[in-house]
Enzyme design. Structure first.
Site, mmCIF file in Angstrom:
data_model
loop_
_atom_site.group_PDB
_atom_site.id
_atom_site.type_symbol
_atom_site.label_atom_id
_atom_site.label_comp_id
_atom_site.label_asym_id
_atom_site.label_seq_id
_atom_site.Cartn_x
_atom_site.Cartn_y
_atom_site.Cartn_z
ATOM 1 N N SER A 1 0.847 -1.192 0.000
ATOM 2 C CA SER A 1 0.000 0.000 0.000
ATOM 3 C C SER A 1 0.875 1.232 0.000
ATOM 4 O O SER A 1 2.057 1.177 0.366
ATOM 5 C CB SER A 1 -0.876 -0.025 1.257
ATOM 6 O OG SER A 1 -1.430 1.238 1.542
ATOM 7 N N TYR B 1 -1.104 -0.551 10.812
ATOM 8 C CA TYR B 1 -1.209 -0.787 9.376
ATOM 9 C C TYR B 1 0.060 -0.326 8.669
ATOM 10 O O TYR B 1 0.623 -1.058 7.836
ATOM 11 C CB TYR B 1 -2.421 -0.051 8.814
ATOM 12 C CG TYR B 1 -2.737 -0.395 7.383
ATOM 13 C CD1 TYR B 1 -3.264 -1.637 7.048
ATOM 14 C CD2 TYR B 1 -2.517 0.518 6.357
ATOM 15 C CE1 TYR B 1 -3.562 -1.961 5.728
ATOM 16 C CE2 TYR B 1 -2.809 0.210 5.040
ATOM 17 C CZ TYR B 1 -3.336 -1.033 4.731
ATOM 18 O OH TYR B 1 -3.614 -1.354 3.424
#
Length: 242
Positions: free
Chosen positions: A143, A156
């Site tokens: 990501s 995350y």
């Protein structure tokens, strides 16, 4: 380009969102798909949809953070299809809150799913690929959270930065054995992962997950002599990356 006909591919988080898009893109190219998801109902639904369109698909209800379940799932894939050619590590979770609010067990859960899971799957998938003796491929979905940080996503960020490092290490270790490893750094997509958690988010700022899925398809069809170690796919109006 190499053909995907009869290639056996495991896709984690394959029950919905980007994972489901990847399953569909690869099945259209003739791949046999193992749809792995912690949500067994979603995995079975997606596998059934693929089968209805003529694909050979297997549903696997698997917690990627469990070594025992990962090993059992890889064994089931080989028992069903006779081999394993590619792994797409797509499963991921997050919790939006500050470091102060984030419980230690939530931190562990996110890291276990987003980083330990890909490690264990890559470890046992590569073991199978090595035994087959004709290479293979691992694609890790990262990501833009692995390239810059924003508030309320510490676990995350840590997991995705770690996944990029793991991918680079795997690329170095497995390349001499003919096993390709690629990191896909994906920008925001119109998937439940974002839209369910952030209902006020403008979908126009996001990209269709099918576009990222098509990138994965392209990676898996590269000639054997070439590998793309890292690729970034962004929406044109991406706000989380310059």
């Amino acid at each position: 380009m190499a053909a995907l006909t009869d290639q056996v591919v495991v896709v984690t988080g394959g029950g919905r969102g980007l994972g489901a898009s990847i399953c569909r893109a690869l099945s259209r190219e003739g791949a046999k798909i193992a749809v792995m998801d912690v949500d067994g109902k979603a995995a079975r639904r997606e596998a059934a949809a693929l089968t209805d369109k003529g694909a050979d698909a297997l549903a696997l209800e698997t917690d990627v953070g469990s070594e025992a379940q990962v090993k059992a799932a890889i064994a089931e894939v080989v028992a069903r299809f006779g081999r394993l050619d590619a792994l797409v590590n797509n499963a991921g979770i997050d919790k939006t809150c500050s470091v102060e609010e984030l419980a230690c067990d939530e931190w562990e859960r996110i890291l276990r799913t987003n980083l330990s899971g890909p490690f264990m799957l890559a470890k046992y998938a590569a073991e199978q690929m090595r035994a087959q003796g004709n290479g293979g491929q691992i694609v890790n979905i990262a990501s833009t959270a692995a390239k810059r940080a924003w508030a309320n996503a510490s676990a995350y960020h840590a997991s995705k930065w770690g996944l990029v490092g793991l991918s680079q290490a795997l690329h170095v270790e497995l390349r001499p054995e003919g096993i390709k490893v690629t990191t896909v750094i994906a920008g925001g997509m119109r998937t439940p992962f974002l839209l369910e958690r952030f209902p006020d988010l403008d979908p126009g700022l996001l990209q269709d997950p099918d576009n990222v899925a098509d990138t994965v398809r392209y990676l898996l069809t590269l000639p054997a002599e070439s590998v793309i170690a890292e690729i970034m796919v962004l929406p044109m109006r991406e706000t989380s990356w310059p």
